[in-house]
Write a protein that holds these residues in place. Sequence first.
Motif, PDB file in Angstrom:
ATOM      1  N   GLN A  42       0.828  -1.209   0.000  1.00 19.12           N
ATOM      2  CA  GLN A  42       0.000   0.000   0.000  1.00 19.12           C
ATOM      3  C   GLN A  42       0.863   1.260   0.000  1.00 19.12           C
ATOM      4  O   GLN A  42       0.521   2.252  -0.653  1.00 19.12           O
ATOM      5  N   GLY A  43       1.973   1.209   0.721  1.00 13.56           N
ATOM      6  CA  GLY A  43       2.862   2.355   0.748  1.00 13.56           C
ATOM      7  C   GLY A  43       3.419   2.669  -0.631  1.00 13.56           C
ATOM      8  O   GLY A  43       3.507   3.840  -1.023  1.00 13.56           O
ATOM      9  N   LYS A  44       3.766   1.640  -1.389  1.00 15.76           N
ATOM     10  CA  LYS A  44       4.261   1.875  -2.753  1.00 15.76           C
ATOM     11  C   LYS A  44       3.124   2.348  -3.661  1.00 15.76           C
ATOM     12  O   LYS A  44       3.329   3.218  -4.508  1.00 15.76           O
ATOM     13  N   HIS A  47       2.775   5.893  -2.891  1.00 16.37           N
ATOM     14  CA  HIS A  47       3.991   6.567  -3.368  1.00 16.37           C
ATOM     15  C   HIS A  47       3.901   6.885  -4.861  1.00 16.37           C
ATOM     16  O   HIS A  47       4.293   7.951  -5.300  1.00 16.37           O
ATOM     17  N   TRP A  48       3.376   5.957  -5.626  1.00 16.08           N
ATOM     18  CA  TRP A  48       3.281   6.129  -7.073  1.00 16.08           C
ATOM     19  C   TRP A  48       2.108   7.007  -7.497  1.00 16.08           C
ATOM     20  O   TRP A  48       2.137   7.614  -8.563  1.00 16.08           O
ATOM     21  N   ASN A  49       1.047   7.047  -6.696  1.00 20.58           N
ATOM     22  CA  ASN A  49      -0.204   7.631  -7.170  1.00 20.58           C
ATOM     23  C   ASN A  49      -0.720   8.829  -6.394  1.00 20.58           C
ATOM     24  O   ASN A  49      -1.777   9.364  -6.727  1.00 20.58           O
ATOM     25  N   ALA A  50      -0.018   9.266  -5.356  1.00 21.45           N
ATOM     26  CA  ALA A  50      -0.452  10.460  -4.627  1.00 21.45           C
ATOM     27  C   ALA A  50      -0.126  11.693  -5.465  1.00 21.45           C
ATOM     28  O   ALA A  50       0.919  11.775  -6.102  1.00 21.45           O
ATOM     29  N   VAL A  51      -1.040  12.638  -5.466  1.00 17.81           N
ATOM     30  CA  VAL A  51      -0.854  13.898  -6.189  1.00 17.81           C
ATOM     31  C   VAL A  51      -1.429  15.030  -5.347  1.00 17.81           C
ATOM     32  O   VAL A  51      -2.359  14.830  -4.571  1.00 17.81           O
ATOM     33  N   ASP A  63       8.283   6.467   1.292  1.00 20.73           N
ATOM     34  CA  ASP A  63       9.477   5.618   1.167  1.00 20.73           C
ATOM     35  C   ASP A  63       9.938   5.132   2.532  1.00 20.73           C
ATOM     36  O   ASP A  63      10.321   3.969   2.693  1.00 20.73           O
ATOM     37  N   GLU A  64       9.893   6.002   3.514  1.00 23.75           N
ATOM     38  CA  GLU A  64      10.300   5.633   4.872  1.00 23.75           C
ATOM     39  C   GLU A  64       9.360   4.565   5.449  1.00 23.75           C
ATOM     40  O   GLU A  64       9.809   3.609   6.094  1.00 23.75           O
ATOM     41  N   THR A 110      -3.202  13.933  -1.979  1.00 26.56           N
ATOM     42  CA  THR A 110      -2.258  13.703  -0.882  1.00 26.56           C
ATOM     43  C   THR A 110      -2.966  13.554   0.476  1.00 26.56           C
ATOM     44  O   THR A 110      -2.600  12.680   1.259  1.00 26.56           O
ATOM     45  N   GLY A 111      -3.963  14.371   0.745  1.00 22.33           N
ATOM     46  CA  GLY A 111      -4.680  14.258   2.019  1.00 22.33           C
ATOM     47  C   GLY A 111      -5.361  12.914   2.172  1.00 22.33           C
ATOM     48  O   GLY A 111      -5.323  12.300   3.242  1.00 22.33           O
ATOM     49  N   GLU A 112      -6.002  12.434   1.105  1.00 21.74           N
ATOM     50  CA  GLU A 112      -6.657  11.129   1.136  1.00 21.74           C
ATOM     51  C   GLU A 112      -5.616  10.014   1.276  1.00 21.74           C
ATOM     52  O   GLU A 112      -5.845   9.026   1.991  1.00 21.74           O
ATOM     53  N   ALA A 113      -4.472  10.169   0.610  1.00 19.91           N
ATOM     54  CA  ALA A 113      -3.400   9.176   0.726  1.00 19.91           C
ATOM     55  C   ALA A 113      -2.875   9.116   2.156  1.00 19.91           C
ATOM     56  O   ALA A 113      -2.627   8.028   2.690  1.00 19.91           O
TER      57      ALA A 113
END
Length: 177
Positions: A42-44, A47-51, A63-64, A110-113
């Motif tokens: 889920q983190g990846k 990472h790929w799809n947050a805007v 990444d952390e 980003t907020g939803e992510a």
Amino acid sequence: MTTTATQHRTSQHVAHPAFRADEQLAGHLQQVLVDLNDLALQGKQAHWNAVGANFRDLHLQLDEIVDAAREFTDAVAERMRALYVVPDGTSARTAAQSSLPAFPRGEVATGEAIDAIVASLYAVAGTVRRVHDEVDAADPTTADLLHSVLERLEQLAWLTDAERRAPGTSVPAAIVV
């Protein structure tokens, strides 16, 4: 007759471990493993799809989170092997057994992510807290590993969630001492 370098043993190997996991301990560790594995996935995905706003900061924070989840996945799986349990980190097992909420598909603000990944961090922490006492009763050494996992996951959840908090208006409210 010529002897080959690859002769098969005919006798059975016998080890004498000081401790072996029982089915309950094995099941608890397997659930933690699956949840950590899903957290890394889920983190990846995030990472790929947050805007959106603060993308770069979130990108690095994710990444952390992924690095920590992968490190803990490996530590839990290796602890399982040390206790003579065969870990199953396959995608099929992870998909079937994960207790994490599903991560949104497609581009995610980003907020939803942040909200989604924090919910997943707390879900894994919840699994660790749920199994902790029974793990501790069976094997305090393994419980020590879970302490490390829990401490770091809750720290990452706090660090990530702080992006969305507002002083005096967020739930849960901060405790002022």
